[in-house]
Write a protein that holds these residues in place. Structure first.
Motif, PDB file in Angstrom:
ATOM      1  N   VAL A  33       0.853  -1.178   0.000  1.00  0.00           N
ATOM      2  CA  VAL A  33       0.000   0.000   0.000  1.00  0.00           C
ATOM      3  C   VAL A  33       0.893   1.233   0.000  1.00  0.00           C
ATOM      4  CG1 VAL A  33      -0.219  -0.108   2.532  1.00  0.00           C
ATOM      5  CG2 VAL A  33      -1.831   1.263   1.210  1.00  0.00           C
ATOM      6  N   VAL A  34       0.558   2.217  -0.837  1.00  0.00           N
ATOM      7  CA  VAL A  34       1.286   3.480  -0.939  1.00  0.00           C
ATOM      8  C   VAL A  34       0.530   4.530  -0.137  1.00  0.00           C
ATOM      9  CG1 VAL A  34       2.059   5.301  -2.500  1.00  0.00           C
ATOM     10  CG2 VAL A  34       2.252   2.899  -3.191  1.00  0.00           C
ATOM     11  N   LEU A  35       1.240   5.221   0.774  1.00  0.00           N
ATOM     12  CA  LEU A  35       0.599   6.182   1.672  1.00  0.00           C
ATOM     13  C   LEU A  35       1.117   7.597   1.427  1.00  0.00           C
ATOM     14  CD1 LEU A  35       1.318   3.377   3.493  1.00  0.00           C
ATOM     15  CD2 LEU A  35      -0.127   4.605   5.108  1.00  0.00           C
ATOM     16  N   GLY A  36       0.169   8.546   1.289  1.00  0.00           N
ATOM     17  CA  GLY A  36       0.504   9.944   1.094  1.00  0.00           C
ATOM     18  C   GLY A  36      -0.128  10.832   2.146  1.00  0.00           C
ATOM     19  N   HIS A  37       0.553  11.929   2.468  1.00  0.00           N
ATOM     20  CA  HIS A  37       0.166  12.797   3.580  1.00  0.00           C
ATOM     21  C   HIS A  37      -0.696  13.970   3.126  1.00  0.00           C
ATOM     22  CE1 HIS A  37       3.150  15.673   2.121  1.00  0.00           C
ATOM     23  NE2 HIS A  37       3.999  14.674   2.021  1.00  0.00           N
ATOM     24  N   LEU A 114      -5.620  16.198   2.560  1.00  0.00           N
ATOM     25  CA  LEU A 114      -5.418  16.504   1.137  1.00  0.00           C
ATOM     26  C   LEU A 114      -4.962  15.255   0.390  1.00  0.00           C
ATOM     27  CD1 LEU A 114      -5.491  18.922  -0.886  1.00  0.00           C
ATOM     28  CD2 LEU A 114      -3.020  19.118  -0.517  1.00  0.00           C
ATOM     29  N   GLY A 115      -4.161  14.440   1.056  1.00  0.00           N
ATOM     30  CA  GLY A 115      -3.744  13.176   0.463  1.00  0.00           C
ATOM     31  C   GLY A 115      -4.891  12.208   0.256  1.00  0.00           C
ATOM     32  N   GLY A 116      -5.952  12.341   1.062  1.00  0.00           N
ATOM     33  CA  GLY A 116      -7.134  11.509   0.853  1.00  0.00           C
ATOM     34  C   GLY A 116      -7.818  11.840  -0.452  1.00  0.00           C
TER      35      GLY A 116
END
Length: 296
Positions: A33-37, A114-116
């Motif tokens: 899974v790639v996670l962004g903030h 914002l990453g969502g």
């Protein structure tokens, strides 16, 4: 399950994005899974906490920092660009899919705030993804702008104009506070917002409370939630019912349009979900969801 964290970088349009890749020990070619903030944040601000928990459950996790922030590259520091951020997500996906020690056919995306919103857009563009998670996601620029309030918006306007002029001239960006109290000149304003942001940082590290003002009109006009109806993968929306930064109403409406959408709600404010009991509830829901769709 024990986990090993690796410092990694990957190229995004000539700049390097820095990340932490969490690998579950003893699992051969795990899903990932790639996670962004979120806005102006970095992976250190509790994104890594989610990544580590996913890896402990047997799912590799890449938590990365967008260009212009933290230890990632980028010519103009603290500049938020939605286009560049989406390009960074594309580069992150290409990176994990190319690694022989990961299963590139079982990939998910996870984004917060914002990453969502970014995660929703990316998932809409990649039907091959196995799953997506959007946590307290930014889905409606209008709702977010109204939540900020007219006082803060008016105080930001001169800086926005000055930064747009600076951008046109190729000059250094005009920075404004990311977080402030109610009515402050800040991109996020409300009681305790500064303290909430600082609380997400590791002990001894300081939250850099500034970002480029030019992002304000882009955010106001952005509607990433509209992409939810195009997401073919299962997508989990984790919504805070007392969120005054990314209001829950638009997100719940957009979530209903996702063909395979699921919703979990939490009695929490925007920042509560990163720590304490609300973190434990959210990460448990998300881990169950990801295991259900990634592990077979």
């Amino acid at each position: 399950m024990s986990v090993t964290r690796h410092d990694v970088t990957f190229d995004s349009d000539g700049d390097l994005c820095a990340g932490w890749l969490y690998l579950p020990d003893g699992v051969e070619r795990p899903p990932v899974v790639v996670l962004g903030h979120g806005l102006g944040a970095t992976r250190e601000m509790r994104v890594a906490a989610f990544a580590e928990r996913f890896a402990e459950a047997g799912i590799a996790a890449l938590a990365f920092t967008h260009r212009n922030f933290g230890d990632s590259g980028g010519a103009y520091r603290q500049v938020v660009s939605l286009k560049e951020q989406l390009d960074d997500w594309e580069a992150a996906l290409a990176y994990v899919k190319a690694r022989p020690d990961l299963d590139g056919a079982r990939v998910a995306v996870w984004g917060s705030s914002l990453g969502g919103g970014n995660a929703i857009v990316v998932a809409s563009r990649h039907p091959e993804l196995a799953a997506a998670v959007a946590q307290c996601p930014f889905t409606s620029g209008l709702a977010t702008s109204l939540a900020l309030g007219p006082v803060s918006s008016a105080k930001l306007l001169p800086a926005v104009v000055a930064d747009l002029v600076a951008q046109a001239r190729g000059a250094a960006p005009v920075l404004v506070p990311l977080a402030g109290e109610t009515g402050a000149k800040a991109l996020m304003a409300g009681p305790g917002v500064i303290e909430d942001c600082q609380s997400l940082m590791p002990t001894g590290e300081t939250f850099r409370n500034e970002a480029s003002a030019r992002i304000v009109p882009t955010i106001a006009l952005s509607r990433p939630g509209r992409a939810a109806r195009k997401v073919q993968a299962p997508i989990l929306f984790c919504v805070c019912d007392r969120d005054t930064v990314t209001p829950p109403g638009p997100t719940l409406r957009y979530a209903r349009r996702a063909p395979r959408g699921e919703v979990r709600t939490y009695s929490a404010s925007h920042f509560d979900i990163y720590v304490g009991e609300q973190f434990e509830a959210a990460v448990a829901d998300q881990t169950e969801f990801l295991l259900r769709h990634l592990v077979r």
